[in-house]
Write an enzyme that holds these catalytic residues in place. Structure first.
Site, PDB file in Angstrom:
ATOM      1  N   ARG A 123       8.295 -17.719 -54.411  1.00 60.24           N
ATOM      2  CA  ARG A 123       9.265 -17.518 -53.314  1.00 60.24           C
ATOM      3  C   ARG A 123       9.211 -16.114 -52.724  1.00 60.24           C
ATOM      4  O   ARG A 123      10.171 -15.625 -52.140  1.00 60.24           O
ATOM      5  CB  ARG A 123      10.694 -17.818 -53.770  1.00 60.24           C
ATOM      6  CG  ARG A 123      10.881 -19.245 -54.228  1.00 60.24           C
ATOM      7  CD  ARG A 123      12.311 -19.699 -54.069  1.00 60.24           C
ATOM      8  NE  ARG A 123      12.452 -21.085 -54.467  1.00 60.24           N
ATOM      9  CZ  ARG A 123      12.723 -21.482 -55.700  1.00 60.24           C
ATOM     10  NH1 ARG A 123      12.895 -20.591 -56.651  1.00 60.24           N
ATOM     11  NH2 ARG A 123      12.812 -22.756 -55.979  1.00 60.24           N
ATOM     12  N   LYS A 145       3.817 -10.902 -39.247  1.00 59.33           N
ATOM     13  CA  LYS A 145       3.477 -12.293 -38.926  1.00 59.33           C
ATOM     14  C   LYS A 145       2.371 -12.738 -39.872  1.00 59.33           C
ATOM     15  O   LYS A 145       1.311 -12.108 -39.936  1.00 59.33           O
ATOM     16  CB  LYS A 145       2.983 -12.414 -37.482  1.00 59.33           C
ATOM     17  CG  LYS A 145       4.106 -12.419 -36.456  1.00 59.33           C
ATOM     18  CD  LYS A 145       3.563 -12.752 -35.078  1.00 59.33           C
ATOM     19  CE  LYS A 145       4.656 -12.750 -34.032  1.00 59.33           C
ATOM     20  NZ  LYS A 145       4.135 -12.912 -32.660  1.00 59.33           N
ATOM     21  N   GLU A 187      -7.160  -5.101 -28.033  1.00 62.97           N
ATOM     22  CA  GLU A 187      -5.753  -4.978 -28.442  1.00 62.97           C
ATOM     23  C   GLU A 187      -5.247  -3.544 -28.259  1.00 62.97           C
ATOM     24  O   GLU A 187      -4.068  -3.326 -27.997  1.00 62.97           O
ATOM     25  CB  GLU A 187      -5.557  -5.417 -29.901  1.00 62.97           C
ATOM     26  CG  GLU A 187      -5.891  -6.887 -30.180  1.00 62.97           C
ATOM     27  CD  GLU A 187      -4.773  -7.867 -29.793  1.00 62.97           C
ATOM     28  OE1 GLU A 187      -3.730  -7.430 -29.281  1.00 62.97           O
ATOM     29  OE2 GLU A 187      -4.967  -9.081 -30.008  1.00 62.97           O
ATOM     30  N   LYS A 229       3.532  -0.562 -31.717  1.00 58.31           N
ATOM     31  CA  LYS A 229       3.864  -1.865 -32.311  1.00 58.31           C
ATOM     32  C   LYS A 229       5.107  -1.738 -33.195  1.00 58.31           C
ATOM     33  O   LYS A 229       5.996  -2.596 -33.163  1.00 58.31           O
ATOM     34  CB  LYS A 229       2.678  -2.412 -33.115  1.00 58.31           C
ATOM     35  CG  LYS A 229       3.048  -3.740 -33.763  1.00 58.31           C
ATOM     36  CD  LYS A 229       1.967  -4.756 -33.771  1.00 58.31           C
ATOM     37  CE  LYS A 229       2.541  -6.111 -34.201  1.00 58.31           C
ATOM     38  NZ  LYS A 229       1.541  -7.123 -34.422  1.00 58.31           N
ATOM     39  N   GLU A 239      10.672 -11.900 -32.709  1.00 60.35           N
ATOM     40  CA  GLU A 239      10.264 -12.284 -31.354  1.00 60.35           C
ATOM     41  C   GLU A 239      11.303 -13.133 -30.620  1.00 60.35           C
ATOM     42  O   GLU A 239      11.018 -14.222 -30.130  1.00 60.35           O
ATOM     43  CB  GLU A 239       8.909 -13.009 -31.399  1.00 60.35           C
ATOM     44  CG  GLU A 239       8.216 -12.985 -30.044  1.00 60.35           C
ATOM     45  CD  GLU A 239       6.751 -13.407 -30.098  1.00 60.35           C
ATOM     46  OE1 GLU A 239       6.039 -12.969 -31.006  1.00 60.35           O
ATOM     47  OE2 GLU A 239       6.348 -14.165 -29.215  1.00 60.35           O
ATOM     48  N   ARG A 243       9.431  -8.416 -28.365  1.00 63.50           N
ATOM     49  CA  ARG A 243       8.160  -8.553 -29.094  1.00 63.50           C
ATOM     50  C   ARG A 243       7.158  -9.394 -28.302  1.00 63.50           C
ATOM     51  O   ARG A 243       5.948  -9.255 -28.475  1.00 63.50           O
ATOM     52  CB  ARG A 243       8.392  -9.144 -30.489  1.00 63.50           C
ATOM     53  CG  ARG A 243       7.121  -9.155 -31.328  1.00 63.50           C
ATOM     54  CD  ARG A 243       7.361  -9.350 -32.811  1.00 63.50           C
ATOM     55  NE  ARG A 243       6.095  -9.372 -33.517  1.00 63.50           N
ATOM     56  CZ  ARG A 243       5.947  -9.267 -34.826  1.00 63.50           C
ATOM     57  NH1 ARG A 243       7.027  -9.124 -35.586  1.00 63.50           N
ATOM     58  NH2 ARG A 243       4.759  -9.316 -35.378  1.00 63.50           N
ATOM     59  N   ASN A 247       2.294 -10.006 -26.380  1.00 61.59           N
ATOM     60  CA  ASN A 247       1.440 -11.139 -25.998  1.00 61.59           C
ATOM     61  C   ASN A 247       0.812 -10.954 -24.621  1.00 61.59           C
ATOM     62  O   ASN A 247       0.301 -11.918 -24.049  1.00 61.59           O
ATOM     63  CB  ASN A 247       2.248 -12.443 -26.029  1.00 61.59           C
ATOM     64  CG  ASN A 247       2.705 -12.777 -27.434  1.00 61.59           C
ATOM     65  OD1 ASN A 247       2.009 -12.488 -28.390  1.00 61.59           O
ATOM     66  ND2 ASN A 247       3.885 -13.361 -27.554  1.00 61.59           N
ATOM     67  N   HIS A 250      -2.269 -12.897 -23.664  1.00 67.09           N
ATOM     68  CA  HIS A 250      -2.499 -13.917 -24.687  1.00 67.09           C
ATOM     69  C   HIS A 250      -2.356 -15.355 -24.192  1.00 67.09           C
ATOM     70  O   HIS A 250      -2.932 -16.255 -24.779  1.00 67.09           O
ATOM     71  CB  HIS A 250      -1.588 -13.683 -25.899  1.00 67.09           C
ATOM     72  CG  HIS A 250      -2.083 -12.568 -26.792  1.00 67.09           C
ATOM     73  ND1 HIS A 250      -2.165 -11.253 -26.365  1.00 67.09           N
ATOM     74  CD2 HIS A 250      -2.550 -12.574 -28.063  1.00 67.09           C
ATOM     75  CE1 HIS A 250      -2.629 -10.511 -27.350  1.00 67.09           C
ATOM     76  NE2 HIS A 250      -2.883 -11.287 -28.389  1.00 67.09           N
ATOM     77  N   HIS A 254      -5.396 -17.595 -25.179  1.00 64.30           N
ATOM     78  CA  HIS A 254      -5.349 -18.777 -26.055  1.00 64.30           C
ATOM     79  C   HIS A 254      -5.988 -19.980 -25.379  1.00 64.30           C
ATOM     80  O   HIS A 254      -6.671 -20.773 -26.036  1.00 64.30           O
ATOM     81  CB  HIS A 254      -3.913 -19.063 -26.495  1.00 64.30           C
ATOM     82  CG  HIS A 254      -3.412 -18.040 -27.475  1.00 64.30           C
ATOM     83  ND1 HIS A 254      -2.077 -17.763 -27.661  1.00 64.30           N
ATOM     84  CD2 HIS A 254      -4.075 -17.213 -28.310  1.00 64.30           C
ATOM     85  CE1 HIS A 254      -1.957 -16.808 -28.575  1.00 64.30           C
ATOM     86  NE2 HIS A 254      -3.147 -16.456 -28.980  1.00 64.30           N
ATOM     87  N   HIS A 268     -11.426 -13.221 -30.249  1.00 65.40           N
ATOM     88  CA  HIS A 268     -10.024 -13.128 -29.830  1.00 65.40           C
ATOM     89  C   HIS A 268      -9.768 -11.895 -28.947  1.00 65.40           C
ATOM     90  O   HIS A 268      -9.188 -12.000 -27.866  1.00 65.40           O
ATOM     91  CB  HIS A 268      -9.106 -13.114 -31.055  1.00 65.40           C
ATOM     92  CG  HIS A 268      -7.665 -12.911 -30.700  1.00 65.40           C
ATOM     93  ND1 HIS A 268      -6.906 -13.881 -30.083  1.00 65.40           N
ATOM     94  CD2 HIS A 268      -6.845 -11.838 -30.834  1.00 65.40           C
ATOM     95  CE1 HIS A 268      -5.684 -13.424 -29.862  1.00 65.40           C
ATOM     96  NE2 HIS A 268      -5.619 -12.180 -30.313  1.00 65.40           N
TER      97      HIS A 268
HETATM   98  N1  GLY Z   1       0.279 -10.011 -32.443  1.00 72.08           N
HETATM   99  C1  GLY Z   1       1.523 -10.126 -31.800  1.00 72.08           C
HETATM  100  C2  GLY Z   1       2.685  -9.842 -32.674  1.00 72.08           C
HETATM  101  O1  GLY Z   1       2.520  -9.382 -33.780  1.00 72.08           O
HETATM  102  O2  GLY Z   1       3.796 -10.094 -32.288  1.00 72.08           O
END
Ligand code: GLY
Length: 372
Positions: A123, A145, A187, A229, A239, A243, A247, A250, A254, A268
């Site tokens: 957990r 993430k 990025e 970031k 997000e 946040r 993107n 993106h 995508h 990517h």
């Molecule tokens: N790569 C986008 C984020 O971490 O929100």
């Protein structure tokens, strides 16, 4: 040699990102304060292991920390249910306890997989990210993430699980193939474009020398990107708002990754760079930013030897409507509306949920027509 530290202020989940040269050799001393017993389990992949595992294990041993490692197959395909099962079962075989620390040594695939394995193991156990690609250093290792891909799409199963520490060793970027470095640079440039025009200007002046190998410049670029970031993640960890600015590029990216089968035709970060150029083109056509701004973005990417247009992607692409249909499958679709990050200027991005379909179509159709 200077070592930079960026603090990610998330209350009980706060942590530092340490950025500098020679960090592998200091890994033990940097990780030791997080350990209840002097051992760690390392998840990595075979290519990264060949270049960096011994150095990192020696760095751990310098501080009396024992380590065992599982090296998975390199590549995106490892980030799936099988890779997760293998990782979690191995960590259980290693008798990793709740208070232990898992180390994820690798690029975005290992960071996401190792982070998710740590999130579900008993957990939730703590983990340390040691990102070995530029993309992972400036983006995926920071912000918590984690997750895996399923047959339904990328990153659809996962968790927010913040690392306890991130070690971004600038030296490891030396071993990256030039194409991977530049893809990661997609990025980096994104940060300037979305929120810091002075950083974009700095990149226009310094990024060519940085790509050639200047480590002081590399460290500054990673430091500034991580700081941006961290600031955004601190404002909006899960997000719900700001946040989403991360993107930028993106939604286009995508769709292009799906259209090229997530293959070596388009990495990517390459898709992010093309996506950023398209987002500025869309912004200009919607009258949101000056007409010359997309040209400036493309000129910088070209100066770096990067792909900037749909015409730069090898092989067939679907027509404009096909690309829009792929965008509609994106995670960022809300209530059936496509979500774009657009810009009023370089460094001034915002979220937009009402892009006129005809303007989007014309941006894509013109880009595809230029493919000849
Ligand atoms: N790569 C986008 C984020 O971490 O929100």
């Amino acid at each position: 040699m200077t070592i930079d530290r960026v603090h990610v202020p998330l209350g009980a989940r706060a942590y530092d990102v340490v950025i500098g040269q020679g960090l592998m050799a200091q890994a033990g001393q940097l990780i030791a304060p997080f350990l209840h017993r002097k051992q760690v389990s390392v998840l990595t992949e075979t290519r990264v292991a060949a270049s960096h595992l011994e150095g990192m294990k020696a760095g751990l041993a310098n501080a009396g920390i024992a380590s065992t490692a599982l090296a998975l197959e390199p590549g995106e395909a490892t980030k799936d249910w099988d890779g997760l099962r293998q990782s979690v079962e191995w960590l259980l075989d290693e008798k990793v306890e709740r208070r232990d620390v898992v180390v994820a040594l690798g690029g975005g695939v290992i960071g996401d997989l190792g982070g998710f394995a740590s999130a579900v193991l008993r957990r939730g156990v703590r983990f340390v990210q040691i990102p070995t690609s530029l993309l992972a250093q400036v983006d995926s290792s920071v912000g918590g993430k984690t997750g895996i891909n399923t047959r339904h799409g990328k990153n659809l199963v996962g968790a927010f699980h913040q690392p306890a520490l991130v070690l971004a060793d600038i030296d490891v970027l030396d071993t990256l193939p030039a194409r991977d470095f530049l893809a990661g640079y997609g990025e980096v440039v994104k940060y300037g474009l979305l929120g810091d025009s002075a950083f974009f200007e700095w990149l226009e002046r310094n990024a060519p020398a940085m790509a050639k190998g200047d480590k002081t410049l590399r460290q500054y670029a990673v430091h500034r990107s991580v700081q941006m970031k961290a600031d955004i993640v601190a404002r909006d960890e899960t997000e719900q708002g700001d946040r989403a600015l991360l993107n930028l590029g993106h939604t286009f990216c995508h769709a292009l990754e799906a259209a090229t089968g997530y293959s070596a035709r388009l990495l990517h970060g390459e898709g992010v760079a093309i996506g950023c150029a398209l987002a500025f083109e869309l912004s200009a056509r919607m009258g949101l930013c000056a007409q010359e701004t997309p040209g400036r973005v493309r000129a910088h990417l070209r100066q770096m030897g990067m792909a900037t247009d749909l015409a730069d992607i090898p092989g067939d692409l679907p027509p404009a409507e096909g690309l829009v249909a792929l965008m509609a499958q994106d995670k960022k679709v809300q209530d059936g509306r496509l979500r774009f990050i657009l810009a009023r200027d370089i460094g001034a991005a915002f979220v937009c949920d009402d892009v006129p379909a005809d303007i989007l179509h014309s941006v894509l159709a013109d880009g595809l027509a230029a493919r000849g």
